[in-house]
Scaffold this motif. Sequence first.
Motif, mmCIF file in Angstrom:
data_model
loop_
_atom_site.group_PDB
_atom_site.id
_atom_site.type_symbol
_atom_site.label_atom_id
_atom_site.label_comp_id
_atom_site.label_asym_id
_atom_site.label_seq_id
_atom_site.Cartn_x
_atom_site.Cartn_y
_atom_site.Cartn_z
ATOM 1 N N ARG A 269 60.159 18.407 27.556
ATOM 2 C CA ARG A 269 61.053 18.502 28.708
ATOM 3 C C ARG A 269 62.457 18.022 28.359
ATOM 4 O O ARG A 269 63.450 18.582 28.837
ATOM 5 C CB ARG A 269 60.490 17.690 29.869
ATOM 6 C CG ARG A 269 59.290 18.358 30.551
ATOM 7 C CD ARG A 269 58.673 17.454 31.595
ATOM 8 N NE ARG A 269 57.611 18.133 32.324
ATOM 9 C CZ ARG A 269 56.740 17.529 33.121
ATOM 10 N NH1 ARG A 269 56.833 16.197 33.283
ATOM 11 N NH2 ARG A 269 55.811 18.200 33.760
ATOM 12 N N GLN A 270 62.527 16.988 27.519
ATOM 13 C CA GLN A 270 63.838 16.516 27.098
ATOM 14 C C GLN A 270 64.544 17.566 26.255
ATOM 15 O O GLN A 270 65.760 17.778 26.396
ATOM 16 C CB GLN A 270 63.694 15.207 26.314
ATOM 17 C CG GLN A 270 65.006 14.590 25.855
ATOM 18 C CD GLN A 270 65.868 14.106 27.007
ATOM 19 O OE1 GLN A 270 65.429 14.044 28.146
ATOM 20 N NE2 GLN A 270 67.116 13.778 26.707
ATOM 21 N N HIS A 273 65.900 20.170 28.634
ATOM 22 C CA HIS A 273 67.108 19.702 29.326
ATOM 23 C C HIS A 273 68.316 19.744 28.394
ATOM 24 O O HIS A 273 69.389 20.235 28.779
ATOM 25 C CB HIS A 273 66.884 18.272 29.829
ATOM 26 C CG HIS A 273 68.111 17.628 30.379
ATOM 27 N ND1 HIS A 273 68.727 18.049 31.553
ATOM 28 C CD2 HIS A 273 68.878 16.585 29.913
ATOM 29 C CE1 HIS A 273 69.795 17.317 31.779
ATOM 30 N NE2 HIS A 273 69.917 16.432 30.803
ATOM 31 N N ASP A 276 69.445 23.296 27.815
ATOM 32 C CA ASP A 276 70.163 23.832 28.972
ATOM 33 C C ASP A 276 71.595 23.304 29.006
ATOM 34 O O ASP A 276 72.539 24.040 29.317
ATOM 35 C CB ASP A 276 69.438 23.463 30.263
ATOM 36 C CG ASP A 276 68.119 24.189 30.427
ATOM 37 O OD1 ASP A 276 67.916 25.199 29.730
ATOM 38 O OD2 ASP A 276 67.286 23.748 31.244
#
Length: 430
Positions: A269-270, A273, A276
């Motif tokens: 997930r990091q 992020h 993005d």
Amino acid sequence: MIITAFLPLCADKSTCMGKETTLHTKLLFKENVYLRSCRATIIDIVRDKKGVYFISDQTVFFPTGGGQSCDVGEADGIPVTDVWEEEGVVYHRIDTDTCPFSPGSTVSMQIDWHRRFDNMQRHCGEHVLSGAFYSLYRGHNRGFHMGKDYMTIDIALDEDSGFQKITDDMAREAELRANEVIWADLPVSVHHFNRRSDAEELPLRKALAFDTDISIVTIGDENAPADCVACCGTHPSSSGQIGIIKIYKVEKNKDMFRVYFEAGKHAFRQYQHQFDVITELGNRLSAGTDDLLKKFLVQQKKSDAVRDQLYHLKKEIVARETVEIEKDPNLLRCRRYSELSLDDLNEIGKKLSGKIDVLLFLVHQPTCTVLLFSDTCDCGGLVKGNARLFNGKGGGSKKNARAVFTEAESLQRFIDHVSSQLQADTALGD
């Protein structure tokens, strides 16, 4: 803490439900870490100021320990919010004011599997990364913390290891080694021992701290493991299930080196992020990942030049305003500004110190704020005694103060009121 309050009621070889018994909670996750639910018999219910707790003959919930947070979930649909173990007894805190359980009844337990698997990935990831630092640099894990946003390990280097510190290149090499263990999808085995001597036959990375009830986690071949250490946490059955390990940074911590990292879904997930963010920056700078940094540095250089130019322009304006105000013959002077900042106005006022016979008002129109400066009046007293009359607030010292209002009209009424007071005082003085 809480445990102390009820240990006398239900402790090892204590009185429980009116009978002397030896309490012990069977830990089902030791037999099958993938077990998500079970039925158990309630042994006792305990209440204190912080909540209600139940003890059962067996549990699927992992209690807090070994640097890992506990499982949460439900018991007959009631949230279980905290779980811990004391002397072989596991306590489950339930989120309810009226406990529906009673000793002797059965209860259906269900853990939050997503939280459990997250913890399995992260804890096993810590083992793999610690093993990498140990095998590469003789770095010993002296501390482990599993936080919400990242994990940390504190690595101490042997004096005869040949290394004085953990550099960025060393961290990248350890990170690569750890991920290679994941890609190899090595078996993760847990063996339980009741004697220290039996456990010490394994190639342990760290010396044992206890003599009985020992759990050894081994990653890979026992003869040449990627890691082998005592641990009471939960781990997946193979290293591939960790998914990924990412080191964020390394910093000196006393005589050790603290490694910030993440593993599993948290690391993924990091990565998402950060990808993005980089993509958005690239779009705004019309750059790809290969030239993003170069274009950012160019843009930063231009911004620095503009800020430097603005700084000198504002200095020039402040200097000119100071001269213009000094030339104003009025005893009560008021200037209004929209472009300068409050700091700029404060600088103007300070430059005029010793040259303000009665009072100077400097109004910052965007924030409905007025700064007061004087060599003879009590500016702080004027604000304290009058600002609240016009729904304002503020304060300050004798020589300078500020008042803030909700609207421009109230600010102007404050200035008119203070000016009238001072004019009347001057007339009386005359």
